[in-house]
Design a protein around this motif. Structure first.
Motif, PDB file in Angstrom:
ATOM      1  N   SER A 190       0.871  -1.171   0.000  1.00 36.75           N
ATOM      2  CA  SER A 190       0.000   0.000   0.000  1.00 36.75           C
ATOM      3  C   SER A 190       0.910   1.223   0.000  1.00 36.75           C
ATOM      4  O   SER A 190       2.019   1.161   0.545  1.00 36.75           O
ATOM      5  CB  SER A 190      -0.878   0.039   1.256  1.00 36.75           C
ATOM      6  OG  SER A 190      -1.823  -1.002   1.245  1.00 36.75           O
ATOM      7  N   VAL A 193      -2.791   6.922   2.323  1.00 37.86           N
ATOM      8  CA  VAL A 193      -4.241   7.118   2.407  1.00 37.86           C
ATOM      9  C   VAL A 193      -4.599   8.472   1.798  1.00 37.86           C
ATOM     10  O   VAL A 193      -3.781   9.393   1.759  1.00 37.86           O
ATOM     11  CB  VAL A 193      -4.732   7.035   3.863  1.00 37.86           C
ATOM     12  CG1 VAL A 193      -4.512   5.652   4.423  1.00 37.86           C
ATOM     13  CG2 VAL A 193      -4.066   8.090   4.747  1.00 37.86           C
ATOM     14  N   GLY A 210       2.878   5.717   5.725  1.00 36.68           N
ATOM     15  CA  GLY A 210       2.353   6.035   4.409  1.00 36.68           C
ATOM     16  C   GLY A 210       3.244   7.002   3.652  1.00 36.68           C
ATOM     17  O   GLY A 210       3.952   7.814   4.239  1.00 36.68           O
ATOM     18  N   LYS A 261      -5.458   3.085  -1.882  1.00 39.50           N
ATOM     19  CA  LYS A 261      -4.304   3.501  -1.078  1.00 39.50           C
ATOM     20  C   LYS A 261      -3.228   4.166  -1.937  1.00 39.50           C
ATOM     21  O   LYS A 261      -2.035   4.035  -1.673  1.00 39.50           O
ATOM     22  CB  LYS A 261      -3.727   2.299  -0.311  1.00 39.50           C
ATOM     23  CG  LYS A 261      -4.714   1.665   0.682  1.00 39.50           C
ATOM     24  CD  LYS A 261      -5.168   2.647   1.739  1.00 39.50           C
ATOM     25  CE  LYS A 261      -6.018   1.994   2.840  1.00 39.50           C
ATOM     26  NZ  LYS A 261      -7.293   1.470   2.372  1.00 39.50           N
ATOM     27  N   TRP A 418      -4.005   0.730   9.326  1.00 40.39           N
ATOM     28  CA  TRP A 418      -3.702   1.366   8.053  1.00 40.39           C
ATOM     29  C   TRP A 418      -2.287   1.958   8.072  1.00 40.39           C
ATOM     30  O   TRP A 418      -1.340   1.295   8.463  1.00 40.39           O
ATOM     31  CB  TRP A 418      -4.763   2.424   7.749  1.00 40.39           C
ATOM     32  CG  TRP A 418      -6.120   1.801   7.592  1.00 40.39           C
ATOM     33  CD1 TRP A 418      -6.579   1.066   6.537  1.00 40.39           C
ATOM     34  CD2 TRP A 418      -7.188   1.821   8.557  1.00 40.39           C
ATOM     35  NE1 TRP A 418      -7.866   0.634   6.772  1.00 40.39           N
ATOM     36  CE2 TRP A 418      -8.259   1.081   7.994  1.00 40.39           C
ATOM     37  CE3 TRP A 418      -7.347   2.386   9.818  1.00 40.39           C
ATOM     38  CZ2 TRP A 418      -9.477   0.897   8.654  1.00 40.39           C
ATOM     39  CZ3 TRP A 418      -8.557   2.220  10.488  1.00 40.39           C
ATOM     40  CH2 TRP A 418      -9.598   1.473   9.907  1.00 40.39           C
ATOM     41  N   ASN A 419      -2.125   3.202   7.592  1.00 37.53           N
ATOM     42  CA  ASN A 419      -0.799   3.787   7.444  1.00 37.53           C
ATOM     43  C   ASN A 419      -0.107   4.065   8.770  1.00 37.53           C
ATOM     44  O   ASN A 419       1.118   4.184   8.838  1.00 37.53           O
ATOM     45  CB  ASN A 419      -0.893   5.100   6.661  1.00 37.53           C
ATOM     46  CG  ASN A 419      -1.865   6.087   7.316  1.00 37.53           C
ATOM     47  OD1 ASN A 419      -3.041   5.770   7.489  1.00 37.53           O
ATOM     48  ND2 ASN A 419      -1.387   7.262   7.677  1.00 37.53           N
TER      49      ASN A 419
END
Length: 552
Positions: A190, A193, A210, A261, A418-419
């Motif tokens: 990924s 975001v 991220g 993503k 997530w990130n």
């Protein structure tokens, strides 16, 4: 003299097998003489060629592995620096022989022998599979039930990228292992975001993964991709991550693509797209702790078509010599293409979650139902993605609703899904909100004790709670939200069981406490006055030692 010693040392290193995490590395001479490995251990047999290969990632090579009259055709993969690897594991004890076929002369015709001996690791049970006689549950290859308790961590690949030691990765995986999680829902890759990030991350950049330009599965970077070739170093690091998971018996629910993503993917069905997808299947199929998922939210965002997803599934099945389970993170696709997936993946945020899970279970009686995303994203020090529910107890209840509908579920914590990844949450200062991993440790302990694979939801006996009945082992469970004042059990007990030797016990979903196990008193389950933890926690009434009267 020194040069002779150095030469001897280099010779020894070249021709000895090397332990690397959970991967045992062998050279081709060892394989030719015959190597020995245990069930479900991953082995890399390395072949190095001298000839120059212009397009190594596009060069085909397969090992035909023969055992008991059966032939398994396993693809080799290119590992950079003129190396090809035959990655192999086996659930079957015995002697296997193999022969490689390839357009490369230095690979074609290479032979070897692999002897597989019995597994000695107590908590290792093999790959996740399905059983025809109990099709709505997951099992291991050795027959033990696999209680699919998942944790989302999309950016797991990034924690220790570029480092020899995977200190952060190991720490987080150890926490998951200690708290009963046995699966991580994760991406191969990924980038970042698209939504606004919490300003607090500016003070804690160590938790932000991220947007990094030094991590990319192709050459170049996400902002300036070179789709002509793959980045072998990316996949060598990913090997270590999957190996550490295998060491801790944690399954990788591996989402090969993700559309939202900000990843610079090559065009669908392009040569580069196929190169990436095929390489992932070739490189990771030998790991017993792999479950494939074509894409996170596969048909959202307007990128992929159902035809493309169907083709990707078929493509994976043709390449995967081990037949690992495969699904798609998209309930619409699974619902309309049930024969293409091994289990039904759901994403449902609705208040009617329990009923939706029950409907899916009824609609697909021959497949497990796995709710990958139920909208409960427990709060963390950072607001990463709040979804529909952030309160820890509300999120926990939604997981129990999935289980009491006879399905499986996933736990999301905003500090790791997530990130943003806080790999050591319990080492942060007191002001940081900590995840409630312990809730799921309690959950795992409970459901292991009642043989979840034999439990069936009987909603007509729900009363104001939720019922799970295990007729085979004589157990009835009644989940009671803390607001409930009454949950009836008389119908399910009187109609189906002899209760003369039955016992009753309560379980606290928050603390994991059990009350003493006492003789059953059916009269106490009308409007109770002495329910433990009343108004404090959701509880589960456990009635054991029941003798079935007749088939339900």
């Amino acid at each position: 003299m020194k040069s002779k010693i150095l030469y001897a040392l280099l010779f020894f290193i070249s021709f000895a097998n090397i332990a690397f995490g959970q991967i045992k590395v062998w050279n081709h001479i060892s394989a030719k003489k015959g190597i020995t490995s245990k069930q479900w251990v991953v082995n890399d047999i390395v072949y190095k060629v001298r000839q120059k290969v212009e397009t190594p990632f596009r060069t085909e090579a397969y090992a035909n592995v023969s055992s008991n009259g059966q032939i398994q055709k396993i693809p080799l993969f290119y590992n950079g620096d003129n190396e090809w690897i035959l990655r192999y594991s086996s659930a079957e004890i015995g002697v296997k022989t193999f022969s490689i076929e390839s357009e490369l002369k230095q690979l074609n015709g290479k032979k070897g022998t692999i002897r597989i001996t019995k597994n000695q690791k107590k908590n290792r049970h093999g790959a996740v599979v399905l059983h025809n006689d109990n099709p709505q549950h997951f099992f291991y290859e050795d027959g033990k039930h696999y209680f699919n308790l998942a944790f989302e961590c999309d950016w797991l690949f990034a924690l220790d990228y570029g480092k020899e030691e995977l200190a952060k990765t190991k720490h987080l995986l150890s926490l998951l292992e200690q708290n009963g999680f046995n699966q991580v829902v994760m991406n191969v890759y990924s980038h970042d975001v698209s939504w606004k990030k919490d300003d607090l991350l500016l003070e804690h950049s160590e938790h932000e993964y991220g947007g990094r330009q030094d991590i990319f599965p192709f050459l170049g970077s996400n902002d300036n991709p070179d789709f002509n070739s793959l980045n072998v170093e990316f996949f060598k690091h990913f090997d270590q991550v999957i190996s550490e998971m295998h060491d801790k018996e944690i399954v990788s629910h591996l989402m090969i693509y993700v559309w939202n993503k900000l990843v610079s993917w090559p065009d669908m069905n392009s040569e580069a797209d196929n190169l990436y997808y095929d390489y992932v299947i070739k490189r990771y199929q030998a790991f017993p702790n792999i479950v494939w998922d074509v894409s996170k939210e596969a048909l959202y965002y307007g990128r992929a078509t159902k035809e493309y997803i169907s083709e990707r599934i078929e493509r994976a099945r043709k390449l995967d010599a081990y037949g690992r389970l495969i699904s798609v993170h998209d309930f619409g696709f699974c619902k309309n293409h049930p024969n293409e997936v091994d289990f039904i993946s759901m994403q449902n945020w609705q208040h009617t979650l329990y009923q939706n899970m029950m409907d899916a279970r009824k609609q697909f009686p021959k497949k497990p139902i796995f709710n990958i995303e139920h909208g409960g994203y427990e709060e963390s020090p950072y607001v990463v993605f709040p979804g529909a529910y952030v309160n820890a107890e509300a999120c926990l209840r939604r997981n129990y609703m999935c289980l009491f509908a006879g399905g499986y579920s996933t736990y999301y914590w905003q500090g790791a899904s997530w990130n943003v990844v806080i790999h050591n949450p319990f080492e942060q200062d007191e002001s940081f909100k900590k995840p409630h991993f312990e809730y799921f440790k309690h959950m795992r302990k409970l459901f292991d004790s009642v043989n979840f694979e034999n439990c069936e939801p009987l909603p007509w006996y729900n009363s104001s709670g939720y019922n799970l009945t295990n007729k085979k082992d004589g157990i009835v469970l009644m989940y009671t939200p803390k607001e409930n004042n009454w949950v009836g059990t008389n119908q399910v007990l009187k109609k189906n069981f002899d209760t003369s030797n039955a016992t009753q016990q309560w379980f606290n979903t928050i603390t994991g406490e059990f009350t003493e196990e006492n003789k059953l008193d059916i009269r106490s389950f009308a409007f109770w006055d002495d329910r433990p933890w009343e108004g404090e926690a959701d509880t589960i009434l456990i009635i054991r030692n029941l003798k079935p009267k007749k088939d339900i």
